[in-house]
Design an enzyme around this catalytic site. Sequence first.
Site, mmCIF file in Angstrom:
data_model
loop_
_atom_site.group_PDB
_atom_site.id
_atom_site.type_symbol
_atom_site.label_atom_id
_atom_site.label_comp_id
_atom_site.label_asym_id
_atom_site.label_seq_id
_atom_site.Cartn_x
_atom_site.Cartn_y
_atom_site.Cartn_z
ATOM 1 N N LYS A 76 72.258 60.076 133.990
ATOM 2 C CA LYS A 76 73.704 60.018 133.738
ATOM 3 C C LYS A 76 73.945 60.505 132.311
ATOM 4 C CE LYS A 76 77.509 56.646 133.915
ATOM 5 N NZ LYS A 76 77.842 55.246 134.267
ATOM 6 N N SER A 151 81.350 54.750 137.805
ATOM 7 C CA SER A 151 81.381 55.931 136.958
ATOM 8 C C SER A 151 80.161 56.843 137.128
ATOM 9 C CB SER A 151 81.493 55.528 135.499
ATOM 10 O OG SER A 151 80.357 54.783 135.100
ATOM 11 N N SER A 175 79.306 50.504 138.349
ATOM 12 C CA SER A 175 79.170 51.957 138.278
ATOM 13 C C SER A 175 77.915 52.549 138.886
ATOM 14 C CB SER A 175 79.265 52.409 136.824
ATOM 15 O OG SER A 175 80.610 52.524 136.492
HETATM 16 N N1 GLN Z 1 85.068 50.769 137.396
HETATM 17 C C1 GLN Z 1 84.638 49.877 136.392
HETATM 18 C C2 GLN Z 1 85.321 50.194 135.083
HETATM 19 O O1 GLN Z 1 86.018 51.145 135.033
HETATM 20 C C3 GLN Z 1 83.156 49.911 136.251
HETATM 21 C C4 GLN Z 1 82.647 50.941 135.334
HETATM 22 C C5 GLN Z 1 81.181 50.825 135.018
HETATM 23 O O2 GLN Z 1 80.460 50.033 135.629
HETATM 24 N N2 GLN Z 1 80.730 51.595 134.038
HETATM 25 O O3 GLN Z 1 85.171 49.498 134.130
#
Ligand code: GLN
Length: 475
Positions: A76, A151, A175
């Site tokens: 990532k 994400s 994410s």
């Molecule tokens: N969708 C969640 C957020 O926007 C999780 C994001 C993540 O785990 N990095 O915070």
Amino acid sequence: MKKYHALEEIQELIASKELSLPDLLEYYFSRIETEKHLNAFNEVFFYSAREQAKLVQEKMEKGTAGKLAGMVIGLKDNISYLGHKVTASSKMLENFVSPYSATVVERLLKEDAVIIGRLNCDEFAMGGSNETSYYGPVKNAADPLRVAGGSSGGSAVAVQADLCLAALGTDTGGSVRQPAAFCGCIGLKPTYGRISRYGVIAYASSFDQVGTLTSSVSDAALLLEVLAGSDEHDSTVSTKQVPAYTEALKEQLKPQRIAVLKETLENEAVDPAVKAAILDAIEAFKQQGHTVDYVSFDLLDYLVPAYYVLTAAEASSNLSRYDGVHYGHRNTEAKNLNELYKLSRAEGFGEEVKRRILLGTFVLSAGYYDAYYQKAQKVRMLIRQKMETLLESYDVVLTPVAPTAAFKIGENIQDALVMYMADIFTVLASLTGIPAIAIPLGNNKEGLPLSLQLMTKHFEEAALLSLAESFLKKG
Ligand code: GLN
């Protein structure tokens, strides 16, 4: 070349000389080119990956290669790799080159993995659809009009579309698990503190955890075995001994006591197809000899608010370093220092990141600290206690990963609340720090992947992996 699902298959073929690692790497390069429209990669590391593949192939021939020899893996784009760019999919870090490698990268390389490139994600990992990325959304390979999830959307699609064998993601509130669910992969978020965060761009430090996206449970176990364990650069990493997860997978699993959180399945946002697939899975678990009880979890409504207050607060503090002076994009027309900060940050960050910085600064401000930040911390503690009590009577907690299958690109992104509410089932493990895994349940009528989530006690990943493996094998 066919799609490989586990490193074991690849290692056997390389050992019998039916396959070479450099050829396998070229195959993945050609797949990336063919599937370019999916927008999964922010950059392919052609040069360093080819060098590494050559080296590892030689080691394999000599019998001196590490545990991950033959694994082609993507990172990532918020994980630092010495001498390579890392951007968090933000304009803010567009040209930033890592001056050192994250601990996870060092551990991958030490065991002879080949790192193929950096994968698209939501900007600074803030989002659940990969639509906040400065480089545009990642498309779901099951239907390119739909989101990959986020994400770690690029990480999930890279595995789904056979652009590499496995990928690392980060999971702050889902994410790794939610994109895995949207793309039919296995997504593991280990216990908070199981894997070092050193060299991983911070979003919310008391939640952030590196996780894996794979096509097999055995690869998830192997990667965890390599990545987990104490690190002098990160004091929040546990010094607990790292179990031999791959060995544990081979042991006979004793019947598990599974708790299904009733309110999650009854939640009106849950799509009927998601619910039906989970009910089928529950039947399968019972047939495999496990006991399943429906238990009540009355704190469900508090999960999303507590998560967003706390993560925004931590994000506002973590992202203060990007001011155009210490790091990141710098405006060239500013007339004084204040203007330089303001303009650099206004230009460098996207809308969602700005929203979180504003929200986080607000909940930490003098007049509101008690009402929001401190209250959310208390709620986090209550949630944690409740889960710990529940896990005294049960081995595993089962819920959906997400209320729906992958939604259409553009469908939800204009409404921040709709986006946040979709995280309702994943943030539970994040608020409590327990490990959780998303496992595929086949597809809905439209061919979109469905998934379920299993959670367990802190540092009991071995049990989670074994249950996932036995379910997928028999299912
Ligand atoms: N969708 C969640 C957020 O926007 C999780 C994001 C993540 O785990 N990095 O915070």
